[in-house]
Design a protein around this motif. Structure first.
Motif, short mmCIF file in Angstrom:
data_model
loop_
_atom_site.label_atom_id
_atom_site.label_comp_id
_atom_site.label_asym_id
_atom_site.label_seq_id
_atom_site.Cartn_x
_atom_site.Cartn_y
_atom_site.Cartn_z
N LEU A 164 -16.98 12.07 -15.89
CA LEU A 164 -17.54 10.99 -15.07
C LEU A 164 -16.47 9.99 -14.67
O LEU A 164 -16.44 9.54 -13.52
N GLN A 165 -15.59 9.64 -15.58
CA GLN A 165 -14.52 8.70 -15.26
C GLN A 165 -13.59 9.27 -14.19
O GLN A 165 -13.20 8.58 -13.26
N ILE A 166 -13.23 10.53 -14.33
CA ILE A 166 -12.37 11.18 -13.34
C ILE A 166 -13.09 11.22 -12.00
O ILE A 166 -12.50 10.93 -10.95
N GLY A 167 -14.36 11.57 -12.01
CA GLY A 167 -15.14 11.63 -10.78
C GLY A 167 -15.26 10.28 -10.09
O GLY A 167 -15.31 10.21 -8.86
N LEU A 168 -15.31 9.22 -10.85
CA LEU A 168 -15.41 7.89 -10.26
C LEU A 168 -14.06 7.37 -9.78
O LEU A 168 -13.98 6.65 -8.78
N LEU A 169 -12.99 7.70 -10.47
CA LEU A 169 -11.68 7.17 -10.12
C LEU A 169 -10.96 7.99 -9.06
O LEU A 169 -10.16 7.44 -8.30
N LEU A 170 -11.21 9.27 -9.00
CA LEU A 170 -10.50 10.13 -8.06
C LEU A 170 -10.65 9.68 -6.60
O LEU A 170 -9.64 9.57 -5.89
N PRO A 171 -11.85 9.38 -6.12
CA PRO A 171 -11.95 8.91 -4.72
C PRO A 171 -11.18 7.61 -4.47
O PRO A 171 -10.57 7.44 -3.41
N ARG A 172 -11.18 6.72 -5.44
CA ARG A 172 -10.44 5.46 -5.28
C ARG A 172 -8.94 5.73 -5.16
O ARG A 172 -8.27 5.15 -4.31
N TYR A 173 -8.41 6.60 -6.01
CA TYR A 173 -6.99 6.91 -5.95
C TYR A 173 -6.63 7.65 -4.67
O TYR A 173 -5.57 7.42 -4.09
N LEU A 174 -7.48 8.55 -4.22
CA LEU A 174 -7.22 9.26 -2.97
C LEU A 174 -7.18 8.29 -1.80
O LEU A 174 -6.34 8.42 -0.90
N LYS A 175 -8.08 7.31 -1.81
CA LYS A 175 -8.09 6.30 -0.75
C LYS A 175 -6.79 5.50 -0.76
O LYS A 175 -6.20 5.23 0.29
N ARG A 176 -6.32 5.12 -1.94
CA ARG A 176 -5.07 4.37 -2.05
C ARG A 176 -3.88 5.19 -1.58
O ARG A 176 -2.98 4.69 -0.91
N ILE A 177 -3.86 6.47 -1.92
CA ILE A 177 -2.76 7.35 -1.50
C ILE A 177 -2.76 7.48 0.02
O ILE A 177 -1.71 7.39 0.66
N ARG A 178 -3.93 7.69 0.61
CA ARG A 178 -4.02 7.80 2.08
C ARG A 178 -3.55 6.51 2.75
O ARG A 178 -2.82 6.55 3.75
N HIS A 179 -3.98 5.38 2.21
CA HIS A 179 -3.57 4.09 2.77
C HIS A 179 -2.05 3.93 2.68
O HIS A 179 -1.41 3.49 3.63
N TYR A 180 -1.49 4.28 1.55
CA TYR A 180 -0.04 4.20 1.36
C TYR A 180 0.70 5.08 2.37
O TYR A 180 1.68 4.67 2.99
N LEU A 181 0.22 6.31 2.55
CA LEU A 181 0.87 7.23 3.48
C LEU A 181 0.76 6.75 4.92
O LEU A 181 1.70 6.87 5.70
N GLU A 182 -0.40 6.17 5.30
CA GLU A 182 -0.55 5.62 6.64
C GLU A 182 0.39 4.45 6.87
O GLU A 182 1.01 4.34 7.93
N GLU A 183 0.51 3.57 5.89
CA GLU A 183 1.42 2.44 6.00
C GLU A 183 2.87 2.90 6.11
O GLU A 183 3.66 2.35 6.87
N ARG A 184 3.20 3.92 5.38
CA ARG A 184 4.55 4.45 5.41
C ARG A 184 4.88 5.07 6.77
O ARG A 184 5.99 4.93 7.27
N ARG A 185 3.89 5.76 7.37
CA ARG A 185 4.09 6.35 8.69
C ARG A 185 4.28 5.28 9.75
O ARG A 185 5.04 5.43 10.69
N ARG A 186 3.53 4.19 9.61
CA ARG A 186 3.64 3.09 10.59
C ARG A 186 5.00 2.44 10.56
O ARG A 186 5.52 2.00 11.56
N GLU A 187 5.57 2.34 9.36
CA GLU A 187 6.88 1.69 9.19
C GLU A 187 8.01 2.53 9.77
O GLU A 187 9.02 2.00 10.20
N SER A 188 7.85 3.83 9.78
CA SER A 188 8.95 4.68 10.25
C SER A 188 8.86 4.99 11.72
O SER A 188 8.14 4.60 12.47
#
Length: 68
Positions: free
Chosen positions: A44-68
């Protein structure tokens, strides 16, 4: 106090030991149930945290693409 309230209160007090006794008679020891519940909790903990972490990773990658 009303009669149904007393029955409910006493039933709630007796439920945990009764459940443990029934499960033990069913072939699972309390240690087995602790293991099962721990694995369920972890899932249950993994199921609840996984979407949050995926969202953060996507946001990080989008920000990184914008900077380059």
């Amino acid at each position: 106090m009303s009669h149904p309230y007393e029955i409910t209160t006493e039933s709630v007090k007796a439920a945990p030991p009764a459940i443990v006794s029934l499960l033990h008679m069913g072939g699972m020891t309390p240690a087995d149930w602790v293991t099962v519940l721990t694995l369920l909790y972890l899932a249950l903990q993994i199921g609840l945290l996984l979407p949050r972490y995926l969202k953060r990773i996507r946001h990080y990658l989008e920000e990184r693409r914008r900077e380059s």
